[in-house]
Write an enzyme that holds these catalytic residues in place. Structure first.
Site, mmCIF file in Angstrom:
data_model
loop_
_atom_site.group_PDB
_atom_site.id
_atom_site.type_symbol
_atom_site.label_atom_id
_atom_site.label_comp_id
_atom_site.label_asym_id
_atom_site.label_seq_id
_atom_site.Cartn_x
_atom_site.Cartn_y
_atom_site.Cartn_z
ATOM 1 N N SER A 95 -4.090 17.198 2.719
ATOM 2 C CA SER A 95 -2.407 16.160 3.966
ATOM 3 C C SER A 95 -0.845 17.015 2.925
ATOM 4 C CB SER A 95 -2.556 14.936 3.026
ATOM 5 O OG SER A 95 -1.958 14.225 4.369
ATOM 6 N N ARG A 125 4.764 -3.589 -7.811
ATOM 7 C CA ARG A 125 3.173 -3.478 -7.749
ATOM 8 C C ARG A 125 2.689 -2.567 -8.933
ATOM 9 N NH1 ARG A 125 2.343 0.771 -4.270
ATOM 10 N NH2 ARG A 125 0.483 0.326 -4.117
ATOM 11 N N SER A 184 1.043 1.066 -9.377
ATOM 12 C CA SER A 184 0.116 2.213 -8.849
ATOM 13 C C SER A 184 -1.217 2.414 -9.183
ATOM 14 C CB SER A 184 1.189 3.921 -9.419
ATOM 15 O OG SER A 184 -0.205 4.498 -9.534
#
Length: 546
Positions: free
Chosen positions: A65, A500, A502
């Site tokens: 990607s 949050r 990782s």
């Protein structure tokens, strides 16, 4: 059938480096290409088992990607073009990490657990991106399929969303479309041409779009598709892979993170531009105004444009379908307010970060629009919704206005790749909507103003000390952290913040929004300090932003 001999023989040609451990995550496996040969062979084996177990065609895509050129990766595609089931992700990890001598027992363990009939036929579709390592790595996948006597079809160079599309077409016996690249071009371009017939007097300037192909597979495929669009979209293609490096200072990720146009693109002020990522499953739009100020239109802006368009069409045809926009906590607060308060597109559902969470939540509605802020997203239509649209078109009692709206809805369904986020499909949809509404990119951008925001990372000794709830918007541990965030946020206007862990490294991600960039930065620093003190920060204490 005795699988031992053939798998052992082939596996010795794709040996695993001792001690190498990799985890199958949302993006499959991703690392330096030189470490992946054994993984590819084993994913060929696993895809064959999954095909036998589901009695359906499975896809294997070789890509990394938006990662740098020297990386590569692989992900498996389930029968309806969706991501691999979580249980099979764990099988992928076990198979990938089995030392050479443990490969056969690990394989047999999956066969036994899933009660797989090894005499069942298997079919696997394989695709690859343009990385120099992809050819040899995709061959390793094909070797894995043949080691278990599976049938394979090598699609060669395709975008990731195209392979998802092929798998879905194959397993719906062609109901979703024809499982060829040409079939993909024909379906999407036909829908685009039908949609743009509803746009009045478009000039060549309005039909023009600058596309940054990230020097990847998306550039090749846009070039191939161009003739199908019959000059209804006139594309200037930059970073087409002829000289630049894949994803280097270009592509959707670069533009989103750096908040500036890619290198290798020449545009005039106000000109509409978009960037794909390396495997063409993400897209972002942008323009530069006459003052030279850069304006990014990310996944939030795209979700807003698309859901507003769909809601207007539903109102015009009088269809009572439940439409929702699915976002993550990273969605800009302005977009959420606009959708809930101005557009009344209810509900706006918030899920945990990660495409699989968004996709799953979108399936709960008649029409679910989901985009991550990074530009990965699509629209899902329930079977009931598609049937109702079709019934409307066959209803002789509807008036011309309703018929036009129903046709627009049908062509919108056909232009969208519902299996996964698809830069080409999303680009065509957005271009069609802008044309039908007679909107400029500047007018689209002005729908709402993004709140200034900041993302930071704080290194911690163990990311697992952070536990969250409410779609990752509130921290439940360590004790006192959420209270510290709440009291800090209260000091600022139009502010919010969440933290949050990782998914891949021992860092805690901090996100903040406020009325000014200065305040968003100050809030981010204060929250980072709280994380550092309460969640076991390592190294130097976070410094204020300059």
């Amino acid at each position: 059938m005795d699988i031992c001999c053939e798998v052992s023989k082939q596996s010795s040609l794709h040996p695993k480096p001792e001690g190498l451990v990799l985890q199958y995550g949302t993006a499959g496996f991703r690392t330096k290409a030189k470490h992946l040969d054994h993984i590819m062979f084993r994913m060929g084996l696993l895809a064959t088992l999954r095909s036998k177990q589901t009695k359906a065609t499975i896809g294997v895509m070789v890509t990394a990607s938006h990662n740098p050129e020297e990386d590569n990766g692989v992900k498996l595609i389930d029968p309806m073009g969706e991501m691999l089931k979580p249980l099979w992700e764990s099988y992928a990890t076990q198979l990938a990490n089995a030392e050479q001598g443990d490969l056969l027992p690990t394989l047999k363990d999956v066969i036994n657990k899933e009660a797989i009939d090894m005499n069942q036929e298997a079919n696997v579709f394989v695709g690859k991106d343009t990385r120099s390592s992809s050819a040899i790595l995709s061959q390793a996948v094909l070797d894995g399929v043949s080691a278990l006597s599976g049938h394979s079809k090598d699609y060669g160079l395709v975008t990731t969303p195209q392979l998802h599309y092929m798998v879905c077409c194959q397993n719906t016996q062609g109901k979703y479309g024809e499982a060829t690249v040409e079939g993909y071009y024909r379906k999407l371009s036909k829908a685009f041409i039908q949609l743009t017939k509803n746009a009045s007097n478009r000039t060549d300037d309005q039909k023009h779009l600058c596309v940054d192909g990230a020097n990847g597979i998306g550039a090749l495929k846009v070039r191939e598709m161009e003739s199908h669009l019959q000059r209804e979209l006139q594309i200037s293609l930059f970073n087409d892979g002829s000289k630049g490096k894949l994803n280097h200072q270009c592509g959707a990720d670069f533009v989103k993170v750096q908040q500036k146009p890619p290198t290798g693109i020449k545009v005039s002020p106000g000109e509409r531009c978009c960037s794909f990522d390396g495997d063409a499953d993400r897209i972002v739009y942008y323009f530069t105004d006459s003052d030279g100020t850069f304006h990014l239109l990310d996944g939030d802006k795209m979700a807003t444009l698309i859901s507003t368009f769909l809601k207007e069409l539903l109102t015009q045809v009088g269809l009572d379908l439940k439409i929702a926009v699915v976002q993550t906590a990273y969605a800009n607060g302005s977009s959420t307010h606009y959708l809930e308060d101005t557009m009344k597109v209810l509900p706006v559902r918030c899920t945990k970060t990660g495409v699989k969470h968004l996709h799953h939540a979108a399936q709960e509605f008649d029409i679910g629009v989901y985009f991550e802020a990074n530009g990965h997203g699509t629209v899902l239509f329930s079977q009931a919704a598609e049937e109702k649209i079709q019934q409307l078109l066959e209803d002789s009692n509807i008036n011309d206005k309703q018929k036009r709206a129903a046709l627009l809805l049908q062509n919108t369904v056909n232009i969208i790749n519902q299996t996964v986020g698809d830069a080409i499909s999303d680009m065509l949809l957005i271009e069609a909507i802008l044309a039908i509404k007679g909107m400029t990119v500047q007018q689209w951008d002005a729908i709402y103003r993004d709140l200034p925001n900041r993302q930071l990372k704080v290194k911690v000794s163990d990311r697992r000390v952070i536990d969250t709830t409410d779609a990752e918007r509130r921290a439940v541990s360590p004790a006192g952290l959420q209270e510290a965030i709440d009291s800090t946020v209260k000091k600022y206007t139009q502010a919010r913040s969440f933290v949050r862990p990782s998914g891949t490294e021992d860092v805690v991600r901090v996100y903040t929004e406020a009325d000014t960039q200065e305040n968003a930065d100050a809030l981010a620093h204060e929250v980072s300090l709280a994380v550092f003190k309460l969640a076991g920060g390592v190294g130097d204490e976070p410094k204020p932003m300059k």
